[in-house]
Enzyme design. Structure first.
Site, short mmCIF file in Angstrom:
data_model
loop_
_atom_site.label_atom_id
_atom_site.label_comp_id
_atom_site.label_asym_id
_atom_site.label_seq_id
_atom_site.Cartn_x
_atom_site.Cartn_y
_atom_site.Cartn_z
N ASP A 30 0.83 -1.21 0.00
CA ASP A 30 0.00 0.00 0.00
C ASP A 30 0.86 1.26 0.00
OD1 ASP A 30 -2.36 1.41 -0.04
OD2 ASP A 30 -2.78 1.16 2.09
N GLY A 33 -0.13 5.64 -4.28
CA GLY A 33 -0.75 6.93 -4.59
C GLY A 33 -0.10 8.05 -3.78
N ARG A 34 0.10 7.80 -2.48
CA ARG A 34 0.72 8.83 -1.63
C ARG A 34 2.17 9.08 -2.03
NH1 ARG A 34 -1.21 5.94 3.62
NH2 ARG A 34 -1.89 4.44 2.02
N HIS A 47 2.20 3.64 -9.21
CA HIS A 47 1.95 2.21 -9.42
C HIS A 47 3.12 1.56 -10.16
CE1 HIS A 47 -1.91 2.59 -7.65
NE2 HIS A 47 -2.45 3.28 -8.65
N SER A 75 -7.34 -5.46 -5.17
CA SER A 75 -8.40 -6.08 -4.37
C SER A 75 -9.72 -6.07 -5.13
CB SER A 75 -8.56 -5.33 -3.05
OG SER A 75 -9.24 -4.10 -3.25
N GLU A 77 -12.22 -4.78 -4.12
CA GLU A 77 -12.77 -3.44 -3.90
C GLU A 77 -12.08 -2.38 -4.76
OE1 GLU A 77 -11.98 -5.60 -1.33
OE2 GLU A 77 -14.10 -6.14 -1.20
N ARG A 81 -12.29 2.20 -7.94
CA ARG A 81 -11.46 3.38 -8.27
C ARG A 81 -11.88 3.94 -9.63
NH1 ARG A 81 -5.52 2.67 -5.58
NH2 ARG A 81 -6.31 1.88 -3.60
N LEU A 141 10.92 -20.43 -5.00
CA LEU A 141 9.97 -19.54 -4.30
C LEU A 141 8.60 -19.68 -4.97
CD1 LEU A 141 9.27 -17.11 -2.37
CD2 LEU A 141 9.97 -15.61 -4.24
N GLU A 217 1.19 -13.35 12.19
CA GLU A 217 1.72 -12.19 12.90
C GLU A 217 1.61 -11.00 11.96
OE1 GLU A 217 2.59 -12.17 16.03
OE2 GLU A 217 2.29 -14.33 16.21
C1 IPE Z 1 -5.41 -2.76 -0.17
O1 IPE Z 1 -5.07 -1.41 -0.38
C2 IPE Z 1 -5.38 -3.49 -1.47
C3 IPE Z 1 -4.06 -3.65 -2.07
C4 IPE Z 1 -2.93 -3.31 -1.53
C5 IPE Z 1 -4.07 -4.26 -3.36
P1 IPE Z 1 -6.17 -0.28 -0.52
O2 IPE Z 1 -5.45 1.01 -0.63
O3 IPE Z 1 -7.10 -0.63 -1.63
O4 IPE Z 1 -6.95 -0.43 0.85
P2 IPE Z 1 -7.88 0.58 1.64
O5 IPE Z 1 -8.91 1.09 0.66
O6 IPE Z 1 -7.03 1.69 2.14
O7 IPE Z 1 -8.45 -0.24 2.75
C1 IPE Z 2 -1.52 0.39 -3.45
O1 IPE Z 2 -1.36 1.76 -3.46
C2 IPE Z 2 -1.91 -0.14 -4.82
C3 IPE Z 2 -3.29 -0.64 -4.89
C4 IPE Z 2 -4.12 -0.69 -3.90
C5 IPE Z 2 -3.75 -1.10 -6.18
P1 IPE Z 2 -2.59 2.77 -3.39
O2 IPE Z 2 -3.01 3.12 -4.78
O3 IPE Z 2 -3.66 2.25 -2.53
O4 IPE Z 2 -1.90 4.02 -2.70
P2 IPE Z 2 -2.51 5.01 -1.63
O5 IPE Z 2 -3.07 4.17 -0.51
O6 IPE Z 2 -3.59 5.79 -2.31
O7 IPE Z 2 -1.35 5.85 -1.21
MG MG Z 3 -4.08 2.42 -0.54
#
Ligand code: IPE
Ligand code: IPE
Ligand code: MG
Length: 252
Positions: A30, A33-34, A47, A75, A77, A81, A141, A217
């Site tokens: 995760d 984006g940030r 990405h 995910s 979910e 986006r 692996l 864990e």
């Molecule tokens: C979780 O990250 C899914 C992946 C890393 C693929 P998200 O950024 O989608 O999760 P939320 O929305 O913050 O819970």
């Molecule tokens: C993880 O990074 C990649 C996916 C969930 C696909 P994000 O895109 O969720 O990045 P943030 O959380 O917005 O920083």
């Molecule tokens: Mg995220």
């Protein structure tokens, strides 16, 4: 392989009560984006940098002697986006499926995709099937990449499959137990994760490996995924080794 990685791998081979290196690590990757926003870059470049970090993580896990690595890449979910971001992510996925297989072969990595692959359309399904087949004989692996994956959907699908077997008379409902459920998940036959790492400071599972993580864990790191490297993986494993895994039993 760095000196620190070598030390951990060597200690793993010496055995002991709790294995020095987890057999199965799951990573919720995760913060792409940030990472991009902090640099004034479009999210797509976050990405792309994230995909590079995945490559480093795979390499580091292999060097450490980890047998199973599951990367949460998209995910169930994440379809919520904006369309252009979904397009960027699926495009990147297809690019890596096409161009990374050689690297995986070189590193002895067996690739499996878990999740609802059909959601990406027949062309991508064909690419996935091909990549899985080409790497099927690799043993160094085991890499699972979770795509259009959601733990609840996975458990619901398992319940559906079990219900169908019961309805057809093939399965006695009284015989349905935890092993039956496990055997109908995408991860059937794989060990449960020992360690789940989430980057970017968020402390939640976001529907990742819900059934399988019962006794994992959890390690949360502030690093944004594109900055993740072998040192972060080693730090997470070091934290894991300090944990006392009791599984509900008494220790003292
Ligand atoms: C979780 O990250 C899914 C992946 C890393 C693929 P998200 O950024 O989608 O999760 P939320 O929305 O913050 O819970
Ligand atoms: C993880 O990074 C990649 C996916 C969930 C696909 P994000 O895109 O969720 O990045 P943030 O959380 O917005 O920083
Ligand atoms: Mg995220």
């Amino acid at each position: 392989m760095s000196a620190a990685t070598r030390t951990i791998a060597a200690e793993a081979r010496t055995g002991g009560d709790s294995p020095a290196v987890p057999r199965h690590i799951g990573i919720i990757m995760d913060g792409n984006g940030r990472w991009a926003a902090a640099r004034g870059l479009p999210r797509a470049l976050g990405h792309k940098a994230g995909a590079e970090a995945s490559r480093r993580a795979i390499e580091a896990a292999g060097d450490m002697g980890v047998s199973w690595l599951t990367l949460f890449a998209f995910s169930s979910e994440n379809w919520r986006r904006p369309a252009d971001e979904v397009r960027d992510l699926t495009g990147l996925m297809r690019h890596y499926l096409r161009h990374e297989v050689g690297q995986l072969l070189e590193k002895g990595v067996r690739l499996r995709i878990i999740g609802d692959r059909a959601a990406f359309g027949p062309e991508t399904v064909a690419e996935i099937t091909r990549a899985e087949a080409v790497t099927a004989a690799n043993t160094r692996l085991n890499l699972n990449v979770a795509l259009s994956y959601g733990g609840r959907a996975e458990i619901a699908a398992a319940a559906r499959a079990i219900a169908a077997r019961v309805a057809s008379g093939e399965l006695d409902p009284a015989s349905v137990n935890e092993s039956t459920l496990s055997a109908h998940l995408d991860t059937a036959g794989m060990p449960d994760p020992d360690l789940i790492i989430r980057t970017s400071g968020e402390q939640r599972l976001s529907n990742f490996l819900l059934w399988q993580s019962a006794y994992a864990e959890l390690v949360f790191q502030d690093v944004l995924w594109p900055d993740f490297d072998a040192v972060h993986l080693q730090a997470a494993v070091a934290e894991y080794r300090r944990r006392d895994r009791r599984y509900g039993a008494r220790t003292g």
